[in-house]
Design an enzyme around this catalytic site. Structure first.
Site, PDB file in Angstrom:
ATOM      1  N   GLY A 164       0.835  -1.196   0.000  1.00  0.00           N
ATOM      2  CA  GLY A 164       0.000   0.000   0.000  1.00  0.00           C
ATOM      3  C   GLY A 164       0.866   1.241   0.000  1.00  0.00           C
ATOM      4  O   GLY A 164       0.711   2.138  -0.822  1.00  0.00           O
ATOM      5  N   ALA A 165       1.816   1.286   0.931  1.00  0.00           N
ATOM      6  CA  ALA A 165       2.687   2.445   1.069  1.00  0.00           C
ATOM      7  C   ALA A 165       3.822   2.081   2.006  1.00  0.00           C
ATOM      8  O   ALA A 165       3.757   1.069   2.696  1.00  0.00           O
ATOM      9  CB  ALA A 165       1.908   3.631   1.635  1.00  0.00           C
ATOM     10  N   HIS A 202       4.020   6.186  11.610  1.00  0.00           N
ATOM     11  CA  HIS A 202       5.213   5.340  11.743  1.00  0.00           C
ATOM     12  C   HIS A 202       6.459   6.159  12.092  1.00  0.00           C
ATOM     13  O   HIS A 202       7.433   5.611  12.583  1.00  0.00           O
ATOM     14  CB  HIS A 202       5.491   4.597  10.434  1.00  0.00           C
ATOM     15  CG  HIS A 202       4.846   3.247  10.342  1.00  0.00           C
ATOM     16  ND1 HIS A 202       4.876   2.334  11.373  1.00  0.00           N
ATOM     17  CD2 HIS A 202       4.181   2.631   9.324  1.00  0.00           C
ATOM     18  CE1 HIS A 202       4.246   1.216  10.988  1.00  0.00           C
ATOM     19  NE2 HIS A 202       3.815   1.380   9.757  1.00  0.00           N
ATOM     20  N   GLU A 255       6.812   3.677   4.873  1.00  0.00           N
ATOM     21  CA  GLU A 255       7.046   4.783   5.792  1.00  0.00           C
ATOM     22  C   GLU A 255       8.490   5.265   5.838  1.00  0.00           C
ATOM     23  O   GLU A 255       8.920   5.804   6.863  1.00  0.00           O
ATOM     24  CB  GLU A 255       6.623   4.352   7.196  1.00  0.00           C
ATOM     25  CG  GLU A 255       7.534   3.293   7.852  1.00  0.00           C
ATOM     26  CD  GLU A 255       7.005   1.859   7.778  1.00  0.00           C
ATOM     27  OE1 GLU A 255       6.225   1.577   6.849  1.00  0.00           O
ATOM     28  OE2 GLU A 255       7.377   1.038   8.621  1.00  0.00           O
ATOM     29  N   HIS A 284      -1.381   6.527   8.609  1.00  0.00           N
ATOM     30  CA  HIS A 284      -0.646   5.339   9.060  1.00  0.00           C
ATOM     31  C   HIS A 284       0.859   5.511   8.818  1.00  0.00           C
ATOM     32  O   HIS A 284       1.673   5.345   9.727  1.00  0.00           O
ATOM     33  CB  HIS A 284      -1.184   4.106   8.323  1.00  0.00           C
ATOM     34  CG  HIS A 284      -0.476   2.840   8.669  1.00  0.00           C
ATOM     35  ND1 HIS A 284      -0.941   1.967   9.625  1.00  0.00           N
ATOM     36  CD2 HIS A 284       0.668   2.292   8.215  1.00  0.00           C
ATOM     37  CE1 HIS A 284      -0.120   0.946   9.735  1.00  0.00           C
ATOM     38  NE2 HIS A 284       0.877   1.116   8.882  1.00  0.00           N
ATOM     39  N   GLU A 285       1.207   5.861   7.600  1.00  0.00           N
ATOM     40  CA  GLU A 285       2.638   5.961   7.272  1.00  0.00           C
ATOM     41  C   GLU A 285       3.277   7.119   8.029  1.00  0.00           C
ATOM     42  O   GLU A 285       4.408   7.025   8.487  1.00  0.00           O
ATOM     43  CB  GLU A 285       2.848   6.126   5.764  1.00  0.00           C
ATOM     44  CG  GLU A 285       2.177   5.050   4.907  1.00  0.00           C
ATOM     45  CD  GLU A 285       2.527   3.627   5.298  1.00  0.00           C
ATOM     46  OE1 GLU A 285       3.628   3.391   5.848  1.00  0.00           O
ATOM     47  OE2 GLU A 285       1.680   2.733   5.075  1.00  0.00           O
TER      48      GLU A 285
HETATM   49 ZN   LIG Z   1       2.656   0.072   8.570  1.00  0.00          ZN
END
Ligand SMILES: [Zn+2]
Length: 881
Positions: A268-269, A308, A271, A304-305
């Protein structure tokens, strides 16, 4: 790589690195096929390591070009170098520098791990072990170094050059068409957080000042021409930064924060410190190409990222067994952010749906594993719903258990104590044991024991004594490698619902009075509530306070009463889900009488009708959740063995249709009342109205196909946003015939040149529950919109098909064969995406014998394929074990 060669890596075998790397100076000269990487490492012996150890650096498909120690070229007898590693036989027993030159071919990197090219953009993905595909390194998270990175590239090809940290200098390379950028990241980090990006990119930017007063430049980079679709991501970034300051007291710590969207991305991505790299699906948004769901996911994943940065980057994991330390905690944080930005009850219901469909099913099958696994062959296969979603549930339970204040103090202690370190679950939990003064050793079992606990609850009411006795028992079924299970610590939030709402909770000992929280940590428990003046309905696991299955034998009438009277939104929703689940489980069993659904359908229809009339407009997002039945896959999991997907699907379709018919007279009026006027707005309230309106459209399509088809056509043609137009397509896929095919064609025409929208179009077709779907999907693989080389396309079409309960699980086994063939083909170029796809077989053991045999054969075919990647062979072996 051969299966047999893959060693099992065990948590118990962990020992600290013998060497540390204090600084890394990278000089990377980008070229599509010949990128030169010069890496200067400052090494020293780790006081915690072995003193006479050789230096063994990791590599993966690397070729060494030059090597020197303290600036002097090394004699070939002093080392051994191969594609998979570089060993110095007798390194000096003091600090020294090592200069390593490698050359790599980003254009040939189809695994999308390490440095690769995506649509003419250089980018990296290093978690979990991609950095060793760039240069030889101690590629383990507990080796943390300060990086300085010089990037050089042809100006025309890569005018933008980004890496982690702060930009120190840029300039021309004299006498050439090349330029450079120098980046320095003052925060020590493990290699998996390294990143670079080079290419021609547009961006949007915004200034931000942290609560501590640091000026930060935020930017989102996208493919040229797409900057007008980056605004929502940028706005989400600024909002989540503010939220993290307020709620967790965390401030950002660099002068820039860059987000880059690329179109070929395995996950998804990611960090990476100060330079998050995203699958473009989770960045690009405007009303024409993104649905309400996309807006919400972009907001959540950007958050979310970003989160992190503290839970993952500042404090990282000691080893990959601790993956849940950063992921479970960060998912919890992003769920909290979304709950504050949107509706908390609706977010909770949506998260629990996901948890049940992805994690409970994983827990129930051959791929079950603890939140912290004890051993792995391929860590890439442990980025699972168990580590992420169940990992987040464990944090949520911890908070419920010790209370908000102790939780907050524990988090503060963790940030203070573990900052700059590579930590473990034990260190994390110790902070909360200290802040709450509680022994959390039993609670820690959540990290070790796999499987979904079942709570069996029953109650007795003694009218004469005005006493209600609640009996609870718990058990957890065996999972691979764990035959015997111990009782878990289950925080059970509860209430007793009477005619006028919640009744006061009083016990003799007063042990459970007041907050309605029962800590259920033994095999069984009996609680007597006193002064109960009427027969109550027990409302258990309020807010889904523990990730468990609940068996509670309430009558349909009690559940309907609970739906109208429970003060807990989650359990109101759950009450109707329970009615539907029970009926569908009964009707979905092989040989069951489908007519048995009639009475339940009538009851549900009446209840929903009353609810829609009274409440629907007050909270449409909640109403949309109430209207949506449990998915057929949830029913399959509830049945648990000898599952016949066709029987479940027929029952599900029959119940949905019956409910739709019962509601039909109200539907058009409601749909009208829910219409949003004016231009599209992405806010939660508008999204909630669209969600309910489109949920109703699906019911019309089932209950009155001709009327439904006309509505779908009208909504598609007049809709001004993708949410409504895609909902029209999805509802139309329920109605076989010429009109459906016409709308499918119209959709493709309308969104030609929009790959992310066409992904949804591919998926909507892959999900059609009809035997012709397999041929349709084969045909779509030849469509210009599809490519086996792009993970998003594969997930949409092939992943969508593998999620199609009846067609993936065709009785003739053709669905399994099709997916297995693609897994094998894909494994040659992108093992990670291939192994994810193979995970679709995770529930094969619960099927009826005929399908089970077919699925096993297909898995066997994959397992016997020569030269499988470690990713795919690991999943195949575990699925078959
Ligand atoms: Zn994560």
């Amino acid at each position: 790589m051969r299966t047999d060669d893959a060693p099992l890596i065990r948590l118990d075998d962990y020992r600290p690195s013998d060497w540390l790397i204090d600084t890394v100076d990278l000089d990377i000269s980008l070229h599509p096929t010949q990128t030169r990487v010069r890496s200067l490492l400052a090494l020293r012996p780790n006081p915690a390591g072995q003193t006479d150890a050789p230096l063994v650096l990791d590599g993966d498909e690397l070729a060494l070009k030059a090597l020197s120690l303290d600036g002097e070229p090394l004699d070939a007898s002093a080392y051994a170098a191969g594609p998979q590693g570089l060993t110095l036989h007798a390194p000096p027993r003091r600090g020294f520098t090592l200069t390593i030159e490698t050359e790599i071919d980003p254009a040939a990197n189809t695994k999308l791990m390490g440095l690769y090219r995506s649509s003419r953009v250089y980018c990296t993905q290093c978690e979990a072990d991609g950095f060793r595909r760039i240069t030889y390194f101690l590629d383990r998270p507990d080796v943390m170094s300060v990086y300085t990175v010089r990037l050089e590239a042809a100006k025309a090809e890569a005018p933008v050059l980004l890496s982690n940290g702060n930009l120190v200098a840029t300039g021309e390379v004299p006498g050439s068409d090349r330029h450079f950028a120098l980046w320095h990241d003052p925060h020590p980090k493990p290699a998996y957080l390294f990143a670079l990006v080079g290419g021609a990119l547009d961006h949007v930017r915004q200034d931000y000042v942290t609560a501590e007063g640091r000026k930060v430049e935020l930017a989102v980079y996208v493919e040229p021409g797409k900057a007008d679709r980056a605004g929502w991501a940028l706005d989400s970034l600024a909002r989540c930064m503010r939220w993290d300051e307020k709620v967790f007291g965390r401030n950002y710590d660099l002068d820039v924060f860059n987000v880059v969207a690329v179109s070929d991305f395995n996950m998804g991505a990611m960090e990476n410190k100060g330079l998050n790299i995203f699958n473009d699906k989770y960045v690009l948004a405007d009303p024409q190409i993104a649905t309400d769901g996309d807006y919400a996911s972009i907001e959540a994943i950007i958050a979310h990222e970003y989160f992190h940065n503290w839970t993952g980057n500042r404090i990282t994991c000691r080893d990959w067994f601790q993956l849940c330390l950063k992921e479970g905690l960060t998912v919890f944080r992003d769920q909290e952010f979304s709950s504050d930005e949107r509706s908390r009850p609706v977010k909770r219901i949506a998260d629990v749906r996901t948890l049940r469909s992805t994690q409970f099913s994983e827990d129930a099958g051959p791929l079950a594993h603890p939140v912290r696994p004890r051993a792995y062959k391929e860590i890439n296969n442990f980025y699972t719903p168990t580590v992420y979603e169940k990992g987040a549930e464990v944090i949520r339970m911890l908070k419920v258990l010790i209370g908000d204040d102790a939780f907050k103090r524990g988090m503060d202690l963790y940030f203070e104590r573990c900052d700059g370190t590579a930590a473990t679950i034990e260190e994390f939990l110790a902070c909360f044991a200290e802040s709450s003064g509680r022994d959390l050793s039993h609670f820690a079992r959540w990290y070790e024991q796999a499987g979904t606990p079942t709570i069996v609850a029953s109650g007795r009411y003694d009218a004469a004594a005005q006493r209600y006795t609640l009996d609870l028992a718990q058990s957890t079924p065996p999972t691979p490698g764990q035959a015997e299970k111990e009782p878990m610590v289950l925080p059970v939030r509860l209430g007793l619902v009477g005619a006028e709402g919640d009744l006061p909770l009083r016990t003799q000992s007063n042990a459970y009075a007041g907050d309605g929280l029962v800590v259920f940590d033994g095999p069984s428990l009996s609680i007597a509530f006193e002064g109960v003046t009427e027969p109550p309905i027990p409302s258990l696991l309020r807010g889904f306070s523990a990730p468990a299955r609940l068996e509670l034998d309430l009558s349909e009438a009690d559940l309907l009463r609970q739906f109208t009277r429970d003060s807990d939104s989650f359990n109101r929703w759950q009450a109707l889900q329970s009615i539907a689940t029970r009926a569908l489980v009964a009707a979905g069993r092989p040989g069951a009488d489908p007519g048995a659904l009639g009475a339940t359908a009538a009851e549900l229809g009446r209840a929903l009708g009353g609810f829609l009339a009274a409440d629907a407009l007050a909270d449409p997002a909640f109403a949309a959740q109430v209207l949506r039945l449990p998915a057929p896959a949830d029913i399959a999991r509830e049945i648990g063995k000898d599952v016949d997907p066709d029987a479940i699907f027929s029952a599900h379709r029959a119940l949905s249709t019956a409910i739709g018919s019962a509601l039909l007279p109200r539907l058009s009026g409601l749909r009208q009342a829910l219409e949003t006027k004016g231009p599209y707005r992405a806010d939660a309230a508008s999204a909630g109205r669209r969600a309910l309106r489109n949920e109703l459209l699906g019911l019309v399509a089932l209950a009155a196909p001709a009327e439904g088809a006309a509505l779908c056509e009208q909504q598609f043609e007049t809709g001004d946003n993708l949410t409504d137009r895609l909902a029209a397509l999805a509802a139309m896929t329920l109605i076989p015939g010429e009109r459906r095919e016409r709308l499918i064609a119209r959709f493709a025409e309308a969104y030609a040149g929009e790959p992310l929208v066409l992904d949804k179009w591919l998926m909507a077709q892959a999900l059609i529950a009809e035997p012709a779907t397999l041929e349709r999907v084969r045909g779509l693989m030849r469509h210009p919109a599809f490519s086996l080389g792009n993970p998003n396309r594969v997930r949409a079409l092939i992943g969508g098909f593998a999620a199609n309960l009846t067609q993936f699980n065709r009785a003739d086994g053709e669905g399994y064969g099709f997916v297995a063939d693609i897994v094998v083909a894909l494994d040659r170029t992108n093992p990670q995406v291939a192994s994810r796809l193979l995970g679709s077989f995770k529930s094969w053991r619960m099927l009826e014998p005929g399908r089970r045999r077919q699925a096993q054969e297909a898995l066997g075919l994959v397992a016997r394929t020569p030269n499988l990647s470690r990713d795919v062979s690991d999943i195949a072996e575990r699925a078959l074990a």
